[in-house]
Design a protein around this motif. Sequence first.
Motif, mmCIF file in Angstrom:
data_model
loop_
_atom_site.group_PDB
_atom_site.id
_atom_site.type_symbol
_atom_site.label_atom_id
_atom_site.label_comp_id
_atom_site.label_asym_id
_atom_site.label_seq_id
_atom_site.Cartn_x
_atom_site.Cartn_y
_atom_site.Cartn_z
ATOM 1 N N MET A 1 98.741 31.179 50.712
ATOM 2 C CA MET A 1 97.465 31.099 49.068
ATOM 3 C C MET A 1 98.107 31.103 48.091
ATOM 4 O O MET A 1 97.829 30.232 46.820
ATOM 5 N N GLU A 2 99.053 30.978 47.810
ATOM 6 C CA GLU A 2 99.844 30.635 46.493
ATOM 7 C C GLU A 2 100.144 29.574 46.622
ATOM 8 O O GLU A 2 100.086 28.387 45.246
ATOM 9 N N ARG A 3 100.244 28.462 47.655
ATOM 10 C CA ARG A 3 100.689 26.310 47.041
ATOM 11 C C ARG A 3 99.459 26.754 46.575
ATOM 12 O O ARG A 3 99.054 25.430 45.975
ATOM 13 N N LEU A 4 98.229 26.988 47.486
ATOM 14 C CA LEU A 4 97.320 26.134 47.729
ATOM 15 C C LEU A 4 96.423 26.615 46.051
ATOM 16 O O LEU A 4 95.671 26.169 44.840
ATOM 17 N N ARG A 5 96.637 28.216 44.884
ATOM 18 C CA ARG A 5 96.394 28.099 43.991
ATOM 19 C C ARG A 5 97.649 27.466 42.377
ATOM 20 O O ARG A 5 96.752 27.287 41.935
ATOM 21 N N LYS A 6 98.556 27.437 43.173
ATOM 22 C CA LYS A 6 99.605 26.857 42.352
ATOM 23 C C LYS A 6 99.174 24.947 42.338
ATOM 24 O O LYS A 6 98.594 24.078 41.015
ATOM 25 N N TYR A 7 98.397 24.720 43.125
ATOM 26 C CA TYR A 7 97.388 23.462 43.976
ATOM 27 C C TYR A 7 96.575 22.427 42.585
ATOM 28 O O TYR A 7 96.229 21.824 42.262
ATOM 29 N N GLY A 8 95.889 24.066 42.825
ATOM 30 C CA GLY A 8 94.795 24.011 42.040
ATOM 31 C C GLY A 8 94.625 24.028 40.096
ATOM 32 O O GLY A 8 93.671 23.395 39.910
ATOM 33 N N PHE A 9 95.483 25.196 40.166
ATOM 34 C CA PHE A 9 96.030 24.801 38.856
ATOM 35 C C PHE A 9 96.879 23.710 38.115
ATOM 36 O O PHE A 9 96.029 22.530 37.224
ATOM 37 N N VAL A 10 97.376 23.017 38.651
ATOM 38 C CA VAL A 10 97.615 21.215 38.603
ATOM 39 C C VAL A 10 96.561 20.157 38.719
ATOM 40 O O VAL A 10 96.502 19.834 37.508
ATOM 41 N N ALA A 11 95.896 20.873 39.667
ATOM 42 C CA ALA A 11 94.856 19.549 39.904
ATOM 43 C C ALA A 11 93.818 19.877 38.588
ATOM 44 O O ALA A 11 93.010 18.548 38.353
ATOM 45 N N GLY A 12 93.509 21.171 38.039
ATOM 46 C CA GLY A 12 92.366 21.362 36.951
ATOM 47 C C GLY A 12 92.919 20.423 35.974
ATOM 48 O O GLY A 12 92.262 19.662 34.861
ATOM 49 N N PHE A 13 94.257 20.240 35.305
ATOM 50 C CA PHE A 13 95.155 19.331 34.064
ATOM 51 C C PHE A 13 94.670 18.095 34.644
ATOM 52 O O PHE A 13 95.037 16.688 34.065
ATOM 53 N N LEU A 14 94.860 17.711 36.126
ATOM 54 C CA LEU A 14 94.558 15.819 35.849
ATOM 55 C C LEU A 14 93.243 15.700 36.523
ATOM 56 O O LEU A 14 92.961 14.784 36.463
ATOM 57 N N VAL A 15 92.343 16.059 36.860
ATOM 58 C CA VAL A 15 91.132 16.212 36.621
ATOM 59 C C VAL A 15 90.634 15.105 35.630
ATOM 60 O O VAL A 15 89.550 14.422 35.407
ATOM 61 N N VAL A 16 90.375 15.915 34.409
ATOM 62 C CA VAL A 16 90.511 14.774 32.712
ATOM 63 C C VAL A 16 90.886 13.599 32.370
ATOM 64 O O VAL A 16 90.009 12.842 32.800
ATOM 65 N N PRO A 17 92.162 13.420 32.749
ATOM 66 C CA PRO A 17 92.657 12.275 32.760
ATOM 67 C C PRO A 17 92.756 10.946 33.843
ATOM 68 O O PRO A 17 91.833 9.687 33.103
ATOM 69 N N LEU A 18 92.367 11.885 34.883
ATOM 70 C CA LEU A 18 91.975 10.556 36.078
ATOM 71 C C LEU A 18 90.743 10.381 35.417
ATOM 72 O O LEU A 18 90.189 9.434 36.211
ATOM 73 N N THR A 19 89.702 11.050 35.241
ATOM 74 C CA THR A 19 88.351 10.860 35.338
ATOM 75 C C THR A 19 87.749 9.715 34.216
ATOM 76 O O THR A 19 87.485 8.443 34.329
ATOM 77 N N LEU A 20 88.590 10.263 32.654
ATOM 78 C CA LEU A 20 89.039 9.130 32.100
ATOM 79 C C LEU A 20 89.918 7.483 32.107
ATOM 80 O O LEU A 20 88.998 6.737 31.639
ATOM 81 N N TYR A 21 90.827 7.668 33.634
ATOM 82 C CA TYR A 21 91.156 6.161 33.798
ATOM 83 C C TYR A 21 90.380 5.945 34.381
ATOM 84 O O TYR A 21 90.226 4.662 34.195
ATOM 85 N N LEU A 22 89.444 6.474 35.343
ATOM 86 C CA LEU A 22 88.609 5.992 35.769
ATOM 87 C C LEU A 22 87.645 4.921 35.669
ATOM 88 O O LEU A 22 86.788 3.879 36.047
ATOM 89 N N VAL A 23 87.308 5.924 34.531
ATOM 90 C CA VAL A 23 85.791 5.390 33.885
ATOM 91 C C VAL A 23 86.095 4.213 32.682
ATOM 92 O O VAL A 23 85.461 3.121 32.852
ATOM 93 N N PHE A 24 87.180 4.208 32.265
ATOM 94 C CA PHE A 24 87.679 2.917 30.714
ATOM 95 C C PHE A 24 88.054 2.219 31.302
ATOM 96 O O PHE A 24 89.033 1.273 31.321
ATOM 97 N N VAL A 25 89.245 2.103 32.883
ATOM 98 C CA VAL A 25 90.263 0.945 32.890
ATOM 99 C C VAL A 25 89.883 0.630 34.763
ATOM 100 O O VAL A 25 89.528 -0.590 34.886
#
Length: 304
Positions: free
Chosen positions: A1-25
């Motif tokens: 559960m702790e590992r899932l929470r950690k990866y969810g926290f990291v994924a939350g920060f990656l969503v915006v830059p990955l979305t921008l990269y997909l859209v504009f690159v």
Amino acid sequence: MERLRKYGFVAGFLVVPLTLYLVFVISPYIQAFQLALTSWNGYQRNPTYVGLANFGKLFGDEVFWQAIRNHAVILLVLPLLTIALALFFAFLLNLGGGSRGSGMRGVWGSTFYKVVFFAPQVLAVAVVSVLWKAIYRPDESGVINGALIKMGFDPVGWLTEPSLALWSLLAVMIWQAVGFYVVLFSAGMAAIPKDYFEAAALDGAGRFRLFFSITLPLLRDTIQVGWVYLGIAAFDCFALVQVLSVTAGGPDGATTVLPVEIYKTAFSYNKVGYASAMGVALFFLTITFAVLTLRVSRREKIEL
């Protein structure tokens, strides 16, 4: 559960830059590949798909192959001369003054010279092009030809002679780029422990031996990065050719490069589909160069 929470926290920060990269690159790349399969002129509502016909046309296009040949010359000369000059200047500015006190030093006024060398890098490419256009002017008002005429020589068509035009542009590219790599290699040399140089100097090694036996091997990773960057620059150089050359790639295609031909094909001839095919070819040429360079020059890292 702790590992899932950690990866969810990291994924939350990656969503915006990955979305921008997909859209504009990534999305524009996919659209370019799609347009390369059409005969779209830039105005049709429903482009006509022609399959691989545009790529087949490229193989018979002499302008395309002329641009490829020019890229090959730039790809060979630009990285080689720029890195050679940058290494020479960086060595002089950091270690060329010999030893003094507790360490090695550069030539007198090395900090000032670093600023002077780096100055062209802060200028916009368009500004550099206009500046050198004035220097290369074919009459007495040009800086070079004005001096030649005063010395009794005939003026030279630096940008109008097909045999000289590409080399004149290459000189400008090297002039603008070398300062950045002087600073880059200077930073790499600053990271090398000075004890290495001092020990070699005590053993009687001269500057030639210091450079080739210590500096060059320990800077190999930095040189590799510089070579890749300059290789990618050799596949671009759009602004310089567009502004500085005669009729954007002239005379007679002597200075043309793929980005210039892509621009003219799309916006002057309204052949967006064919221009996209050129862009796809340029994309794969650039990626192939980068991958091959990294693989050929790959080695185990030297620990300092």
